[in-house]
Design a protein around this motif. Structure first.
Motif, PDB file in Angstrom:
ATOM      1  N   GLU A 181      31.554  40.050  38.657  1.00  0.00           N
ATOM      2  CA  GLU A 181      31.181  38.746  39.196  1.00  0.00           C
ATOM      3  C   GLU A 181      31.024  37.696  38.107  1.00  0.00           C
ATOM      4  O   GLU A 181      31.446  36.544  38.291  1.00  0.00           O
ATOM      5  N   GLU A 182      30.432  38.048  36.984  1.00  0.00           N
ATOM      6  CA  GLU A 182      30.284  37.054  35.918  1.00  0.00           C
ATOM      7  C   GLU A 182      31.615  36.746  35.244  1.00  0.00           C
ATOM      8  O   GLU A 182      31.907  35.587  34.936  1.00  0.00           O
ATOM      9  N   THR A 183      32.429  37.770  35.020  1.00  0.00           N
ATOM     10  CA  THR A 183      33.758  37.520  34.443  1.00  0.00           C
ATOM     11  C   THR A 183      34.576  36.632  35.369  1.00  0.00           C
ATOM     12  O   THR A 183      35.269  35.708  34.921  1.00  0.00           O
ATOM     13  N   ALA A 184      34.476  36.884  36.668  1.00  0.00           N
ATOM     14  CA  ALA A 184      35.272  36.136  37.636  1.00  0.00           C
ATOM     15  C   ALA A 184      34.774  34.711  37.815  1.00  0.00           C
ATOM     16  O   ALA A 184      35.526  33.744  37.651  1.00  0.00           O
ATOM     17  N   PHE A 185      33.484  34.556  38.154  1.00  0.00           N
ATOM     18  CA  PHE A 185      32.977  33.259  38.599  1.00  0.00           C
ATOM     19  C   PHE A 185      32.435  32.374  37.476  1.00  0.00           C
ATOM     20  O   PHE A 185      32.506  31.149  37.573  1.00  0.00           O
ATOM     21  N   ARG A 186      31.855  32.955  36.430  1.00  0.00           N
ATOM     22  CA  ARG A 186      31.384  32.144  35.312  1.00  0.00           C
ATOM     23  C   ARG A 186      32.298  32.251  34.099  1.00  0.00           C
ATOM     24  O   ARG A 186      32.113  31.544  33.110  1.00  0.00           O
ATOM     25  N   GLY A 187      33.289  33.129  34.175  1.00  0.00           N
ATOM     26  CA  GLY A 187      34.247  33.262  33.094  1.00  0.00           C
ATOM     27  C   GLY A 187      35.589  32.671  33.453  1.00  0.00           C
ATOM     28  O   GLY A 187      35.890  31.512  33.161  1.00  0.00           O
ATOM     29  N   VAL A 188      36.410  33.456  34.148  1.00  0.00           N
ATOM     30  CA  VAL A 188      37.798  33.086  34.398  1.00  0.00           C
ATOM     31  C   VAL A 188      37.930  31.851  35.289  1.00  0.00           C
ATOM     32  O   VAL A 188      38.544  30.847  34.896  1.00  0.00           O
ATOM     33  N   LEU A 189      37.392  31.899  36.500  1.00  0.00           N
ATOM     34  CA  LEU A 189      37.552  30.769  37.420  1.00  0.00           C
ATOM     35  C   LEU A 189      36.899  29.505  36.869  1.00  0.00           C
ATOM     36  O   LEU A 189      37.470  28.405  36.948  1.00  0.00           O
ATOM     37  N   TRP A 190      35.699  29.628  36.332  1.00  0.00           N
ATOM     38  CA  TRP A 190      34.996  28.471  35.788  1.00  0.00           C
ATOM     39  C   TRP A 190      35.810  27.817  34.683  1.00  0.00           C
ATOM     40  O   TRP A 190      35.958  26.581  34.648  1.00  0.00           O
ATOM     41  N   ALA A 191      36.359  28.626  33.782  1.00  0.00           N
ATOM     42  CA  ALA A 191      37.135  28.076  32.666  1.00  0.00           C
ATOM     43  C   ALA A 191      38.444  27.453  33.149  1.00  0.00           C
ATOM     44  O   ALA A 191      38.856  26.397  32.657  1.00  0.00           O
ATOM     45  N   MET A 192      39.107  28.097  34.103  1.00  0.00           N
ATOM     46  CA  MET A 192      40.353  27.559  34.638  1.00  0.00           C
ATOM     47  C   MET A 192      40.146  26.189  35.282  1.00  0.00           C
ATOM     48  O   MET A 192      40.885  25.235  35.019  1.00  0.00           O
ATOM     49  N   SER A 235      33.454  27.217  41.774  1.00  0.00           N
ATOM     50  CA  SER A 235      33.184  28.634  41.478  1.00  0.00           C
ATOM     51  C   SER A 235      31.908  29.098  42.172  1.00  0.00           C
ATOM     52  O   SER A 235      31.823  30.249  42.623  1.00  0.00           O
ATOM     53  N   SER A 236      30.919  28.218  42.293  1.00  0.00           N
ATOM     54  CA  SER A 236      29.668  28.591  42.971  1.00  0.00           C
ATOM     55  C   SER A 236      29.876  28.741  44.468  1.00  0.00           C
ATOM     56  O   SER A 236      29.297  29.642  45.107  1.00  0.00           O
ATOM     57  N   LEU A 237      30.698  27.874  45.064  1.00  0.00           N
ATOM     58  CA  LEU A 237      31.016  28.010  46.483  1.00  0.00           C
ATOM     59  C   LEU A 237      31.734  29.335  46.743  1.00  0.00           C
ATOM     60  O   LEU A 237      31.401  30.058  47.700  1.00  0.00           O
ATOM     61  N   LEU A 238      32.689  29.660  45.895  1.00  0.00           N
ATOM     62  CA  LEU A 238      33.399  30.927  46.048  1.00  0.00           C
ATOM     63  C   LEU A 238      32.459  32.112  45.835  1.00  0.00           C
ATOM     64  O   LEU A 238      32.586  33.145  46.505  1.00  0.00           O
ATOM     65  N   VAL A 264      42.287  42.913  35.450  1.00  0.00           N
ATOM     66  CA  VAL A 264      43.364  42.082  36.005  1.00  0.00           C
ATOM     67  C   VAL A 264      43.028  40.601  35.843  1.00  0.00           C
ATOM     68  O   VAL A 264      43.886  39.788  35.481  1.00  0.00           O
ATOM     69  N   LEU A 265      41.789  40.225  36.098  1.00  0.00           N
ATOM     70  CA  LEU A 265      41.378  38.828  35.956  1.00  0.00           C
ATOM     71  C   LEU A 265      41.511  38.356  34.506  1.00  0.00           C
ATOM     72  O   LEU A 265      41.913  37.207  34.254  1.00  0.00           O
ATOM     73  N   LEU A 266      41.195  39.201  33.564  1.00  0.00           N
ATOM     74  CA  LEU A 266      41.344  38.831  32.159  1.00  0.00           C
ATOM     75  C   LEU A 266      42.815  38.657  31.795  1.00  0.00           C
ATOM     76  O   LEU A 266      43.159  37.784  30.975  1.00  0.00           O
ATOM     77  N   LEU A 267      43.677  39.446  32.404  1.00  0.00           N
ATOM     78  CA  LEU A 267      45.119  39.272  32.190  1.00  0.00           C
ATOM     79  C   LEU A 267      45.594  37.942  32.781  1.00  0.00           C
ATOM     80  O   LEU A 267      46.414  37.241  32.182  1.00  0.00           O
ATOM     81  N   VAL A 268      45.060  37.596  33.950  1.00  0.00           N
ATOM     82  CA  VAL A 268      45.396  36.303  34.561  1.00  0.00           C
ATOM     83  C   VAL A 268      44.913  35.161  33.666  1.00  0.00           C
ATOM     84  O   VAL A 268      45.609  34.155  33.486  1.00  0.00           O
ATOM     85  N   ALA A 269      43.733  35.316  33.086  1.00  0.00           N
ATOM     86  CA  ALA A 269      43.194  34.297  32.189  1.00  0.00           C
ATOM     87  C   ALA A 269      44.083  34.133  30.956  1.00  0.00           C
ATOM     88  O   ALA A 269      44.342  33.003  30.501  1.00  0.00           O
TER      89      ALA A 269
END
Length: 233
Positions: A119-130, A144-147, A37-42
């Motif tokens: 966790e890596e896709t979310a915090f160092r991938g999708v959110l970080w890139a956004m 992203s680190s706080l989250l 789902v996160l990759l779809l959001v990205a």
């Protein structure tokens, strides 16, 4: 809007994993589904594979970083086992009570395809890139680190009871829960900064994935082995 959606997906996943997904297999299913789902959001947000550190060049760079990072973690583990205080840090009932099959499941399936993948896709991938595209690298790393730290609020509630070293510092009763959780959030947020910087320097999501897996995987195996050979009695 895409960032809000990504955070909402993570919030729902966190609740599912900590309150509903008690089955080990269900945990992995929830993590894989949330990652998809996160990759779809990205993709909705217009991010490319290069933005996520998952393009061909990024993957090649990550594969070069991975064995070095795993070797560094293994060396640190060996050094910790060489001193009594270090060995005490591995006295953890969550790993000590596992069977051989369960240890293999955790290190080879649950950690890489559940914890690390999500966790890596979310915090160092999708959110970080956004966030990086909108506000720059410093903001991306900080937010992203706080989250990532807050993500560990629920799973850290019982650490003072399961880990002997943590329990000795904060107490293994109800009064020790709040300080344990607070320290866990700060520590994992700091770890998030390191992982984000690794993501930036390597240009690959595989590099923080490798470090994350090595820390968790070697940690579980060492805690399991220590309970049987080094910490008996």
């Amino acid at each position: 809007m895409p960032i809000v959606c990504a955070v909402a997906v993570l919030a729902a996943t966190n609740l599912l994993n900590n309150w509903l997904a008690r089955s080990p297999a269900l945990y992995v299913v929830v993590c894989v589904a949330a990652t998809a789902v996160l990759l779809l959001v990205a993709r909705w947000d217009g991010l490319t594979r290069a933005d996520l550190g998952l393009d061909a060049a990024g993957l090649r760079r990550g594969l070069r970083w991975a064995p070095v990072l795993a070797g560094v973690v293994l060396l640190v583990v060996v050094l910790l086992l060489a001193v009594p205080a270090g060995r005490e840090a591995f006295r953890d009932s969550r790993a000590a009570d596992l069977s051989v099959a369960q240890v293999l499941w955790v290190t080879l399936v649950r950690v890489p395809f559940g914890t690390v993948l999500l966790e890596e896709t979310a915090f160092r991938g999708v959110l970080w890139a956004m966030i990086r595209r909108r506000r720059g690298t410093a903001w991306a790393t900080g937010v992203s680190s706080l989250l990532f730290g807050l993500w560990h609020l629920l799973p850290s509630r019982g650490i003072n009871r399961s880990n002997a070293a943590v329990g000795s510092l904060f107490g293994d009763g109800p009064a020790g829960v709040a300080p344990t959780v607070a320290v866990a959030i700060v520590a994992t947020a700091a770890a998030g900064v390191v992982l984000c910087e690794l993501r930036r320097r390597s240009g690959s999501l595989l590099a923080p994935m490798a470090l994350h897996w090595a820390v968790n995987g070697f940690g579980y195996v060492t805690a399991w082995a220590a309970a049987r050979w080094w910490l008996e009695g």
